[in-house]
Design an enzyme around this catalytic site. Sequence first.
Site, PDB file in Angstrom:
ATOM      1  N   GLN A 262      14.444   2.164  -2.670  1.00  0.00           N
ATOM      2  CA  GLN A 262      13.194   2.741  -3.144  1.00  0.00           C
ATOM      3  C   GLN A 262      13.460   3.736  -4.253  1.00  0.00           C
ATOM      4  O   GLN A 262      12.790   3.734  -5.288  1.00  0.00           O
ATOM      5  CB  GLN A 262      12.482   3.455  -1.981  1.00  0.00           C
ATOM      6  CG  GLN A 262      11.056   3.769  -2.246  1.00  0.00           C
ATOM      7  CD  GLN A 262      10.291   2.550  -2.669  1.00  0.00           C
ATOM      8  OE1 GLN A 262       9.667   2.567  -3.712  1.00  0.00           O
ATOM      9  NE2 GLN A 262      10.347   1.469  -1.931  1.00  0.00           N
ATOM     10  N   HIS A 265      13.838   2.875  -8.106  1.00  0.00           N
ATOM     11  CA  HIS A 265      12.716   2.436  -8.959  1.00  0.00           C
ATOM     12  C   HIS A 265      12.529   3.373 -10.143  1.00  0.00           C
ATOM     13  O   HIS A 265      12.505   2.943 -11.286  1.00  0.00           O
ATOM     14  CB  HIS A 265      11.417   2.356  -8.157  1.00  0.00           C
ATOM     15  CG  HIS A 265      11.225   1.019  -7.513  1.00  0.00           C
ATOM     16  ND1 HIS A 265      11.009  -0.119  -8.244  1.00  0.00           N
ATOM     17  CD2 HIS A 265      11.228   0.641  -6.217  1.00  0.00           C
ATOM     18  CE1 HIS A 265      10.882  -1.156  -7.412  1.00  0.00           C
ATOM     19  NE2 HIS A 265      11.019  -0.722  -6.181  1.00  0.00           N
ATOM     20  N   GLU A 330       3.430   3.767   1.566  1.00  0.00           N
ATOM     21  CA  GLU A 330       3.302   2.422   0.991  1.00  0.00           C
ATOM     22  C   GLU A 330       4.146   1.437   1.817  1.00  0.00           C
ATOM     23  O   GLU A 330       3.653   0.408   2.248  1.00  0.00           O
ATOM     24  CB  GLU A 330       3.781   2.468  -0.460  1.00  0.00           C
ATOM     25  CG  GLU A 330       3.680   1.143  -1.190  1.00  0.00           C
ATOM     26  CD  GLU A 330       4.385   1.175  -2.538  1.00  0.00           C
ATOM     27  OE1 GLU A 330       5.153   2.135  -2.801  1.00  0.00           O
ATOM     28  OE2 GLU A 330       4.192   0.223  -3.313  1.00  0.00           O
ATOM     29  N   HIS A 331       5.425   1.772   1.994  1.00  0.00           N
ATOM     30  CA  HIS A 331       6.331   0.952   2.802  1.00  0.00           C
ATOM     31  C   HIS A 331       6.773   1.750   4.019  1.00  0.00           C
ATOM     32  O   HIS A 331       7.219   2.890   3.875  1.00  0.00           O
ATOM     33  CB  HIS A 331       7.603   0.591   2.026  1.00  0.00           C
ATOM     34  CG  HIS A 331       7.347  -0.075   0.710  1.00  0.00           C
ATOM     35  ND1 HIS A 331       7.335   0.617  -0.484  1.00  0.00           N
ATOM     36  CD2 HIS A 331       7.098  -1.368   0.402  1.00  0.00           C
ATOM     37  CE1 HIS A 331       7.094  -0.238  -1.483  1.00  0.00           C
ATOM     38  NE2 HIS A 331       6.951  -1.447  -0.972  1.00  0.00           N
ATOM     39  N   ASP A 364       9.739  -7.064  -0.934  1.00  0.00           N
ATOM     40  CA  ASP A 364       9.525  -6.899  -2.372  1.00  0.00           C
ATOM     41  C   ASP A 364       9.582  -8.237  -3.098  1.00  0.00           C
ATOM     42  O   ASP A 364       8.993  -8.400  -4.169  1.00  0.00           O
ATOM     43  CB  ASP A 364      10.600  -5.980  -2.972  1.00  0.00           C
ATOM     44  CG  ASP A 364      10.390  -4.535  -2.569  1.00  0.00           C
ATOM     45  OD1 ASP A 364       9.280  -4.202  -2.140  1.00  0.00           O
ATOM     46  OD2 ASP A 364      11.342  -3.743  -2.682  1.00  0.00           O
ATOM     47  N   HIS A 423     -42.891  -3.027  -1.606  1.00  0.00           N
ATOM     48  CA  HIS A 423     -42.009  -3.593  -0.583  1.00  0.00           C
ATOM     49  C   HIS A 423     -42.847  -3.988   0.636  1.00  0.00           C
ATOM     50  O   HIS A 423     -42.692  -5.077   1.202  1.00  0.00           O
ATOM     51  CB  HIS A 423     -40.957  -2.574  -0.133  1.00  0.00           C
ATOM     52  CG  HIS A 423     -39.817  -2.386  -1.094  1.00  0.00           C
ATOM     53  ND1 HIS A 423     -39.949  -1.784  -2.300  1.00  0.00           N
ATOM     54  CD2 HIS A 423     -38.501  -2.722  -0.997  1.00  0.00           C
ATOM     55  CE1 HIS A 423     -38.766  -1.749  -2.923  1.00  0.00           C
ATOM     56  NE2 HIS A 423     -37.875  -2.322  -2.139  1.00  0.00           N
TER      57      HIS A 423
END
Lengths: 438, 438
Positions: A262, A265, A330-331, A364, A423
């Site tokens: 991770q 990145h 996220e993960h 991934d 209406h």
Amino acid sequence: MFEISRLSTKQPDFDAELDKLVSWDAHVGEDLEATVAEILHEVRHRGDRAVLDYTRRFDRSEAQGVAELEVSAARLRQALDNLPAEQRDALQEAADRIRRYAEQQKMADWSYTEEDGTLLGQQVTPLDSVGVYVPGGKAAYPSSVLMNVVPARVAGVERVIMVVPAPGGEPNELVLAAAAIAGVDRVFTVGGAQAVGALAYGTETIPAVDKIVGPGNAFVAEAKRRVFGVVGIDMIAGPSEILVICDGQTDPEWIAQDLFSQAEHDEEAQAILVSPDPMFLDQVQSAMESALPEMERSEIIRTALAKRGALINVRDLHEAAEVANRIAPEHLELSVAEPEKLAGYIRHAGAIFMGRHTPEALGDYCAGPNHVLPTSRTARFASPLGVYDFQKRSSLINCSPEGSARLGRIASVLARGEGLTAHARSAELRVEDQEGEQ
Amino acid sequence: MFEISRLSTKQPDFDAELDKLVSWDAHVGEDLEATVAEILHEVRHRGDRAVLDYTRRFDRSEAQGVAELEVSAARLRQALDNLPAEQRDALQEAADRIRRYAEQQKMADWSYTEEDGTLLGQQVTPLDSVGVYVPGGKAAYPSSVLMNVVPARVAGVERVIMVVPAPGGEPNELVLAAAAIAGVDRVFTVGGAQAVGALAYGTETIPAVDKIVGPGNAFVAEAKRRVFGVVGIDMIAGPSEILVICDGQTDPEWIAQDLFSQAEHDEEAQAILVSPDPMFLDQVQSAMESALPEMERSEIIRTALAKRGALINVRDLHEAAEVANRIAPEHLELSVAEPEKLAGYIRHAGAIFMGRHTPEALGDYCAGPNHVLPTSRTARFASPLGVYDFQKRSSLINCSPEGSARLGRIASVLARGEGLTAHARSAELRVEDQEGEQ
């Protein structure tokens, strides 16, 4: 030596420290906002001309027209054909697995009929067209092409347009090959806010789409936020994050690489390990220490770990799940003996990687589930990208005359309560019709 | 006399005229953007103090603290108890029907297991908390409270916070009663961008939520756009629209009232009738002419019809469906003999009202489907509000050791292709582990 925060849920300021650790300010500043607003305005009103100007200026392109920025289907095919067999097969297998998983997500029509014959339900249809933004340069990821395009194809989207900046040159060959495998209809080497504007408003050469998906830099994110409403957008992606919960029984070297995967990145990426075993945190720290010098992206990893990484000691796995729910990562890797049990306590996570043999890296690329996931705590309310993002629903209401009379009486009372008498009249006309029948 | 556009698909400039008719520029101007940015900044950093200041200034409140702006549960109950029985019953029946329909939308977990024991799937969880914005003043609609709150409750959301401005006085009794029926947890009489900011960031008194839903004015819409990412939002609502397709066999008076029921919302509302029968268009126009003077909101209707209304002649019903798909209307009424058949040609619409006995008004109040629908052509990519907006998914991946080794080989090739070697190592360690086993 490398730097990483150590925290414990026993420390009195843990909550505040955790908040500081995971906070991420997506605020972009007024200058960037103004620049993006101007680019979008120009593209909307000057079309191709503006797209070309910006592409020449920002990406050092020498194209004389937007048509020159289109990549032909033959060129995509060529990129695929020229790949080493191993890469081509891996891409193809990944695409097949992503497709198989996506098929499960397809929404279907449903309806039910009430006693008086009134039908209620929803009809599901695919979007007509989708634009996929693929970042260029260093972060040009073929896997992202597959992850964004395949679900759109499974949903039945008819036209998929890809944009990818090619600053000062050709786009990445693997990205073009992935576009060929995923079945993109048209590709333009345009990027930035100008690409988002072109897809939202359409130009003479680049067709407008109904939704824009895919990650990008701050300009792209701000442009997507601004065109939201004109077109759909997927989400505003922040830096990538992983939270690993480990019971202390996984090989520390495995966990070290999972955290690195991770952190590599970019400098803002976040890698956090949570364990009830403080000795294990030490072991992982040592394993990271040993492995770090050998990593190709060691400097990025080092910076990311120092800025946003952490090793957190908790009382037990139940408390680890609570920390995960606060972070809404996220993960989330559950590297524990009974991951199914622990997953039952998880309320917020983009993707849950269960067991010691399920590193995030598999997700991934090729496990099947999408790698486009909610970041920056947005898993509190958002989901992974999926087929459902490329379909939409229309409510279906088909009242029998009797049902209409029954519902009309209720609607009339409520409409008059709101002062909306047209209406009320519209409903009452059908009520009166049925009363006339009796 | 009243004014309304007449168009025909046979006229050469039809496409351009139609585009002009349905175009709606949501652009809000830089002044409003700056004002909203400042309000959000103040609320984020000064909390209650800022909320109180703005509420005193904009809504002429004399409250001394935000706690005074909270409406107690007892007060909600009292509003409900004080309603005439007819209104209470109508609200209750509407809530029951909305709930019954919403139950059908609940998403469920799913998973499948591959031959080597690898499990893939998705886990579905509700959002923890939701904020519902309810407009105040003239457009305070109890039906909107039901439509926004009931699906959140069905999804299993634990905390539902409602905000509703009460400029210079008390909130609408029907709105409070609807909040009691729908089961709102807390209500604050706060509105505007300051209410959105409070729900997004939280203040000392108003809790932060995970998602904000509900319509509002331009300030509210812009505030929602800005806090998107910090929290989820539903959509940016434009003016309401109806498109009626009629084969010419429905009572013209019915169709006239159906069009009025949309036009009476506000001056920007859009009501369009499409028919292959030009004589029928004349008959509806006459019916509107006769009925208009008797309508309570005739001036609003008159303005809306003149600005954005239209009677469109088409060659046949198939072409009518094409016009509908181009407009992607919020409400689509198929007042024809075979509505099921025609619905099959509809690709984009928020809700489809099928048959002569299904006026839109029934869907607005009590048929069951949500009346929060995608406006301004966003039905091209968006869906009605539903239970699914209050749930989210987490991907599940649980690889068997064999599955991990198989997938790890693919991931390794792709990761190395992308230059992400920690990803590759993380996968390869599990591959090597399995190779060691053999």
